[in-house]
Design a protein around this motif. Sequence first.
Motif, PDB file in Angstrom:
ATOM      1  N   GLU A  65       0.712  -1.326   0.031  1.00 56.10           N
ATOM      2  CA  GLU A  65       0.000  -0.032  -0.017  1.00 56.10           C
ATOM      3  C   GLU A  65       0.770   1.356  -0.030  1.00 56.10           C
ATOM      4  OE1 GLU A  65      -3.487   2.246   2.756  1.00 56.10           O
ATOM      5  OE2 GLU A  65      -2.731   0.131   3.287  1.00 56.10           O
ATOM      6  N   TRP A  66       1.960   1.152   0.960  1.00 55.54           N
ATOM      7  CA  TRP A  66       3.099   2.321   0.809  1.00 55.54           C
ATOM      8  C   TRP A  66       3.530   2.567  -0.401  1.00 55.54           C
ATOM      9  CZ3 TRP A  66       4.169   6.517   3.247  1.00 55.54           C
ATOM     10  CH2 TRP A  66       5.438   7.015   3.158  1.00 55.54           C
ATOM     11  N   ALA A  71       4.259   9.623  -4.994  1.00 56.74           N
ATOM     12  CA  ALA A  71       5.654   9.814  -4.563  1.00 56.74           C
ATOM     13  C   ALA A  71       5.707  11.022  -3.322  1.00 56.74           C
ATOM     14  CB  ALA A  71       6.683  10.045  -5.770  1.00 56.74           C
ATOM     15  N   GLU A  72       5.046  12.019  -3.746  1.00 55.95           N
ATOM     16  CA  GLU A  72       4.830  13.127  -2.960  1.00 55.95           C
ATOM     17  C   GLU A  72       4.430  12.857  -1.579  1.00 55.95           C
ATOM     18  OE1 GLU A  72       1.330  13.616  -5.663  1.00 55.95           O
ATOM     19  OE2 GLU A  72       3.304  13.101  -5.907  1.00 55.95           O
ATOM     20  N   GLU A  73       3.682  11.885  -1.454  1.00 55.38           N
ATOM     21  CA  GLU A  73       3.237  11.585  -0.098  1.00 55.38           C
ATOM     22  C   GLU A  73       4.217  11.143   0.664  1.00 55.38           C
ATOM     23  OE1 GLU A  73      -0.454   9.413   0.525  1.00 55.38           O
ATOM     24  OE2 GLU A  73      -1.511  10.621  -0.878  1.00 55.38           O
ATOM     25  N   VAL A  78       9.085  12.021   4.903  1.00 57.16           N
ATOM     26  CA  VAL A  78      10.483  12.236   5.156  1.00 57.16           C
ATOM     27  C   VAL A  78      10.910  13.713   5.209  1.00 57.16           C
ATOM     28  CG1 VAL A  78      12.883  12.102   4.098  1.00 57.16           C
ATOM     29  CG2 VAL A  78      11.226  10.363   3.772  1.00 57.16           C
ATOM     30  N   GLU A  79      10.075  14.696   4.447  1.00 60.54           N
ATOM     31  CA  GLU A  79      10.347  16.147   4.846  1.00 60.54           C
ATOM     32  C   GLU A  79       9.935  16.530   6.307  1.00 60.54           C
ATOM     33  OE1 GLU A  79       8.206  17.492   1.673  1.00 60.54           O
ATOM     34  OE2 GLU A  79       9.738  17.306   0.257  1.00 60.54           O
ATOM     35  N   ASP A  80       8.767  15.765   6.803  1.00 66.77           N
ATOM     36  CA  ASP A  80       8.426  16.019   8.160  1.00 66.77           C
ATOM     37  C   ASP A  80       9.536  15.602   9.099  1.00 66.77           C
ATOM     38  OD1 ASP A  80       6.029  17.505   7.247  1.00 66.77           O
ATOM     39  OD2 ASP A  80       4.820  15.753   7.650  1.00 66.77           O
ATOM     40  N   LEU A 173      12.332   4.026   2.795  1.00 64.69           N
ATOM     41  CA  LEU A 173      11.028   4.488   2.926  1.00 64.69           C
ATOM     42  C   LEU A 173      10.585   5.469   1.782  1.00 64.69           C
ATOM     43  CD1 LEU A 173      11.212   5.283   6.869  1.00 64.69           C
ATOM     44  CD2 LEU A 173      10.048   3.363   5.435  1.00 64.69           C
ATOM     45  N   ALA A 174      11.356   6.293   1.388  1.00 63.32           N
ATOM     46  CA  ALA A 174      11.079   7.206   0.313  1.00 63.32           C
ATOM     47  C   ALA A 174      10.645   6.406  -1.080  1.00 63.32           C
ATOM     48  CB  ALA A 174      12.255   8.458   0.016  1.00 63.32           C
TER      49      ALA A 174
END
Length: 490
Positions: A65-66, A71-73, A78-80, A173-174
Amino acid sequence: MSESSFTMDAEWNALYIDGEWVDAGDRDDIAVENPATRETVTSVPAATEDDVDRAYEAAAEAQSEWADRPAEERAAVVEDAIDLLDEHRDDILQSLAVESGSANAKAFAEWQTAQGMCYHAAGLADELDTETQDSMIPGKQNHVERVPMGVVGVISPWNFPFNLSMRAVAPALATGNAVVLKPASATPVTGGLLLARLFDEAGLPDGLLNVVPGYGSDIGDRVAGHPELDVMAFTGSTDVGKRVAATAAENLALPAMELGGNNPHVVTEDADLDAAVDSAVFGSFLHQGQVCISINRHLVHEDVYDEYVERLAERAENLPVGDPTDRENVIGPVIDEGQRDEMLDYVERTVEAGATLETGGEADDLFVEPTVLSDAENDMAAACNETFGPIAPVIPFADDEEAVELANDTEYGLAASVHAGDLDRARDLADAIDAGMVHVNDQPINEEPSVPFGGVKASGIGRYDGDAILEELTQTKWISVQEEQREYPF
């Protein structure tokens, strides 16, 4: 979470599996010791093989599901995490000082590199594009896309625990993978549980990052050999790495191994000696030499050898040694008695073989003195072994051919550095040295998020960082579309 949720004073007595903090229960404890004071600062549960199984099952369940999310989600999570890294920087630096004996310069460099890894990882999320390739068959379109490997296992070391976990976890993860992370038992917080807290607060969905602290002798084989494992990312010694890679390969999991080094620092007679010695002090003594890419051997032209030894020894003698929570100190403690005793044994055997102890060679508890050995030879204990300590054997050479011969006379090929007055000569030397990374007019302790990192020979398989990490964490998938009816010969 409280303001202190990223310090060693926070609550860490849990595993992190499927988005849940799992209480220790009746599991054994791993006592986490501050190597500078010998005080137990916290304890964490020792995961069992059943815990490892649960972690892999959760990762496999959550991964598909991930991977399907935009991609932006994935990049946004990662940005958070990057924002949290900024917010809790001082707490993370303090935790590295207390748990891994990291002096301030090393701790900051580790935090900064980990942050850079996250920035680079966020960008990788957008690089899983589909490419269209020509076909030799009329009316056919060939599409080649990159897809996640699936479940990535990470076994990280104690020396740079935060960075060397992050450089696998964040890009995995990304790019749509899930992760099972086993940090080193000496640094289970900064190498594991702290990352779990970071990504938990960043909003990572449950099951995608699972952290199972434990002893390698108890769960290492299960982490490396689980049937759900698709990539095994390991950083550590060559001997252990061979076993980990073999165990992973039994299930056809891809081994990504960054292993040991015996890194030469070559200084020619026309080099800028000020710059060469500055580089040498940093490259040998950062984090007490407990760095896979630190300088292990100083190869110095005989014309400048005596001056180099004198200056290096003087600089080593004046490095402040002490508790790394005092930011004035440059040299902190080594991680444990076993490492200390091995370092001192290398020094003793090297002196017995004929080397001269210029400075150092002793220890006060876990604080090993910065040590310089002159009259060293390539086959002496402190030169032919990866000492992983603040030990600098200095070996003379007569010409460039001998320098290259000495540099390459090792089973390892991780990193190297060259100082020469003529850049063409320096590049020729760099090209001739068998190493995955060579730094001219610098020292070998370098890692940048955008540049491939890895070694040759017994120093590993594969590459971290840069776009090269995509080769470890993703695989190609070919989809062809026959847009016009195809004619077959029968």
